[in-house]
Motif scaffolding. Sequence first.
Motif, PDB file in Angstrom:
ATOM      1  N   THR A   1       0.828  -1.241  -0.016  1.00  0.00           N
ATOM      2  CA  THR A   1       0.003  -0.008  -0.197  1.00  0.00           C
ATOM      3  C   THR A   1       0.888   1.365   0.025  1.00  0.00           C
ATOM      4  O   THR A   1       1.920   1.244   0.728  1.00  0.00           O
TER       5      THR A   1
ATOM      6  N   TYR B   1       1.598   4.986   0.615  1.00  0.00           N
ATOM      7  CA  TYR B   1       0.971   6.284   1.505  1.00  0.00           C
ATOM      8  C   TYR B   1       1.893   7.653   1.135  1.00  0.00           C
ATOM      9  O   TYR B   1       2.897   7.529   0.755  1.00  0.00           O
TER      10      TYR B   1
ATOM     11  N   VAL C   1      -3.744   7.771   0.915  1.00  0.00           N
ATOM     12  CA  VAL C   1      -3.846   6.342   0.465  1.00  0.00           C
ATOM     13  C   VAL C   1      -4.921   6.181  -0.459  1.00  0.00           C
ATOM     14  O   VAL C   1      -5.917   6.869  -0.623  1.00  0.00           O
TER      15      VAL C   1
ATOM     16  N   ALA D   1      -3.968   7.569  -3.839  1.00  0.00           N
ATOM     17  CA  ALA D   1      -3.110   8.185  -3.017  1.00  0.00           C
ATOM     18  C   ALA D   1      -2.887   9.590  -3.674  1.00  0.00           C
ATOM     19  O   ALA D   1      -2.228   9.387  -4.815  1.00  0.00           O
TER      20      ALA D   1
END
Length: 272
Positions: A99, A101, A136, A194
């Motif tokens: 993921t 960020y 995100v 994001a």
Amino acid sequence: MPNQYLDVLRADLHPATRHHRATKLQCHVGNLVSAAAVVTGIGLLALSTACTSNPPAGDVARTPTTSATTTPPVTSTATRSRPQPSPSLPSASLPSAKTVYVFPIAGCKASASQSHHDYPASDIFAPVGCEFVSPVDGRVDEVTTVDRWNPKTNIGRDRGGLAVSVVGVDGVRYYGSHLSAITTGIKPGLQVRAGQRLGLTGNTGSARVTPPHLHFGISWPTPANHWWIRRGTVPPQPFLTAWRNGRQLSPAPTVLKTKRTYGPDTTCRSYC
């Protein structure tokens, strides 16, 4: 002529005998050719079925013997099968996609507070009009488009002014408030990436009496209007610092742990 010579002559002239002897000769020659083919790397494709034919009555079939020092056949590279692919690893062993960020303010110099009054959050001070971006990939959760804050009542649900929250693909909710504007098209359920702009920093809500800033909170998702959770339950400072420096630090484990220890969520507990 003696009878024993006549018997031998008759046997030699018998068609079955002549055929059997001719077959044996063919097999002998075939074996020599096959051996030569193996040595030269051509490879033996097939053996004649005549070599395995049953002998005529009266003859004894002999089983060929193999020497203990016989060299194993050489396989030609021309006929070697391609290597089969290895079995797939279990999905749990495969690396999952990380993921991504990002810091929630883009295009401006910003300073995040290292503490917050009454509950966990961070006030990220920046000029009015800086981009508030989704930290995100995820979906828009709640959007507040009207500033109802009244300094005389200072009701908790109204302090944020204009605000947007996003539930990330990591299962964490991210909340930004005191916005001066919300980006056109931002509405609950919208999928965002994001770094996508959600609004502009400002001083709506209780930030009217402070320098302009983005109130940034991290929490777990809840039903609508649970603003006392939405505003923040986990200190975001270590994650903001990591994202600003390009490190991919997820708050998901901390949020899950905090939710377990929080207990039943019934109403606001402090600074309501």
